[in-house]
Design an enzyme around this catalytic site. Structure first.
Site, short mmCIF file in Angstrom:
data_model
loop_
_atom_site.label_atom_id
_atom_site.label_comp_id
_atom_site.label_asym_id
_atom_site.label_seq_id
_atom_site.Cartn_x
_atom_site.Cartn_y
_atom_site.Cartn_z
N ASP A 46 0.74 -1.27 0.10
CA ASP A 46 -0.02 0.01 -0.04
C ASP A 46 0.82 1.30 0.16
O ASP A 46 0.46 2.19 0.09
CB ASP A 46 -0.94 -0.07 1.16
CG ASP A 46 -0.40 -0.14 2.64
OD1 ASP A 46 0.92 -0.11 2.76
OD2 ASP A 46 -1.11 -0.09 3.49
N SER A 47 2.13 1.08 0.04
CA SER A 47 3.11 2.23 -0.19
C SER A 47 2.73 2.61 -1.44
O SER A 47 3.23 3.85 -2.02
CB SER A 47 4.35 1.70 -0.21
OG SER A 47 4.91 0.58 -1.02
N ASP A 85 -1.32 -6.27 -0.43
CA ASP A 85 -1.62 -5.46 0.82
C ASP A 85 -2.96 -5.21 1.06
O ASP A 85 -3.73 -4.72 0.06
CB ASP A 85 -0.71 -4.21 0.89
CG ASP A 85 0.42 -4.10 2.02
OD1 ASP A 85 0.27 -4.99 3.07
OD2 ASP A 85 1.10 -3.32 2.02
N LYS A 115 -1.58 -9.50 2.87
CA LYS A 115 -0.67 -9.21 3.99
C LYS A 115 -1.59 -7.89 4.90
O LYS A 115 -2.35 -7.24 4.18
CB LYS A 115 0.61 -8.46 3.63
CG LYS A 115 1.34 -7.71 4.69
CD LYS A 115 2.79 -7.39 4.67
CE LYS A 115 3.01 -5.99 3.86
NZ LYS A 115 2.38 -4.91 4.77
N GLU A 117 -1.36 -5.61 8.64
CA GLU A 117 -0.45 -5.16 9.54
C GLU A 117 -1.21 -5.17 11.09
O GLU A 117 -2.37 -5.08 11.22
CB GLU A 117 -0.59 -3.63 9.28
CG GLU A 117 0.04 -3.26 8.07
CD GLU A 117 0.48 -1.84 7.74
OE1 GLU A 117 0.05 -1.17 8.92
OE2 GLU A 117 0.84 -1.23 6.77
N GLU A 185 9.16 -4.21 10.33
CA GLU A 185 9.81 -3.15 9.86
C GLU A 185 10.30 -2.17 11.01
O GLU A 185 9.53 -1.72 11.77
CB GLU A 185 8.47 -2.35 8.86
CG GLU A 185 8.96 -1.17 8.40
CD GLU A 185 8.08 -0.48 7.44
OE1 GLU A 185 6.97 -1.13 6.99
OE2 GLU A 185 8.15 0.45 7.03
O1 KIV Z 1 3.45 -1.25 1.49
C1 KIV Z 1 4.68 -1.63 1.55
O2 KIV Z 1 5.49 -1.36 0.51
C2 KIV Z 1 5.42 -2.43 2.66
C3 KIV Z 1 6.63 -2.73 2.67
C4 KIV Z 1 7.69 -1.69 2.80
C5 KIV Z 1 6.95 -3.61 3.45
O3 KIV Z 1 4.62 -2.71 3.49
#
Ligand code: KIV
Length: 287
Positions: A46-47, A85, A115, A117, A185
């Site tokens: 989600d970055s 994510d 994924k 969190e 992280e």
């Molecule tokens: O969203 C993302 O890119 C991440 C990574 C930095 C692990 O969660």
């Protein structure tokens, strides 16, 4: 092409001491490059909210946007395991919401895992239920960007013995619930090493030292393409920002000076046709 990577392959890598190579991707051409370079795991993180869409945090990205980008990545990545994510507020409401959205990544976007969190009670239940229905889940602890406001900013987590003990406890709880791997992280290297040695599943670190079972970075950070900020844990392997800037400036100069396009970059019209055209255009009946 070599065989596809599965969650079992990553487990085997941990047992063999072979480090897992993971990177992010948000589009088809990047996914293809990572695939050809032999990356094991691609995270459609989600970055992308920040890196691809220009938001300040990860919060704004929607399920539809994540699905759109995940579809592009799975079209380009055949060998690596593709993990999507779950974006902010796509799983925090209840188990039904989490299952519905995780299912969409697998069914509509062909991701192989999702994924999430944190290790709240709800998250542990979500992991158990998804794993039961055959959807692999990756955990994420330490600095979890969806909780940035709760943390009061981008901060290393687990610095005190008490906080580190909580991280160990949460990691074990996620493993027990069934995650196939865990992202750590911005965690002190010693704490990440302790967690990695206590868990049977592989850990993948980002800003967590080299005692993890693998490493992940945001590809645009590694390539020097996303330059809004550079976390201390990023190593830049290229300076694409400068490379792109130079290329684009050269293009602009060539356009202005009419050096671009040249003859081989254009399609030719024969002299005979040109003569014929000029006759046609000068006759009153033309066009
Ligand atoms: O969203 C993302 O890119 C991440 C990574 C930095 C692990 O969660």
């Amino acid at each position: 092409m070599s065989k596809s990577i599965s969650t079992l392959t990553l487990q085997k890598y941990k047992e063999q001491g072979r480090k897992i190579v993971a990177l992010t991707a948000y589009d088809y051409s990047t996914a293809k490059i990572l695939d050809n370079a032999g990356v094991d795991l691609i995270l459609v993180g989600d970055s992308l909210a920040m890196v691809a869409l220009g938001h300040k945090t990860t919060h704004a990205v929607s399920m539809e946007e994540m699905l759109h980008h995940t579809k592009a990545v799975t079209r380009g990545a055949h060998h690596p395991l593709v993990v999507a994510d779950l974006p902010f507020m796509s799983y925090q409401v209840d188990v039904t919401q989490a299952i519905t959205n995780a299912g969409r990544f697998i069914k509509e976007a062909q991701a192989q895992a999702v994924k999430l969190e944190g290790a709240t009670e709800l998250n542990l239940e979500i992991v158990r239920r998804l794993v039961e229905m055959g959807i692999p889940v990756m955990g994420h602890l330490g600095f979890t960007p969806q909780s940035i406001h709760g943390f009061g900013g981008t901060r290393v987590q687990g610095r005190s013995a008490r906080d580190a003990a909580k991280l160990v406890k949460d990691s074990l709880a996620l493993e027990e619930a069934g995650v196939f791997s865990l992202v750590l992280e911005m965690v002190p290297d010693k704490v990440a090493s302790i967690i990695s040695s206590k868990l049977h599943i592989p850990t993948v670190g980002i800003g967590a030292g080299n005692g993890c079972d693998g490493q992940i970075l945001v590809t645009d950070d590694l390539l020097g393409k996303y330059t809004d900020f550079q976390p201390r844990f990023v190593r830049r392997y290229a300076n694409l920002d400068e490379v792109c800037m130079d290329a684009i400036k050269n293009y602009a100069e060539d356009v202005k000076s009419q050096q671009f396009p040249n003859e081989s970059e254009s399609f030719q019209f024969s002299e005979e046709e040109e003569a014929e055209l000029s006759k046609l255009l000068s006759s009153t009946s033309a066009v």
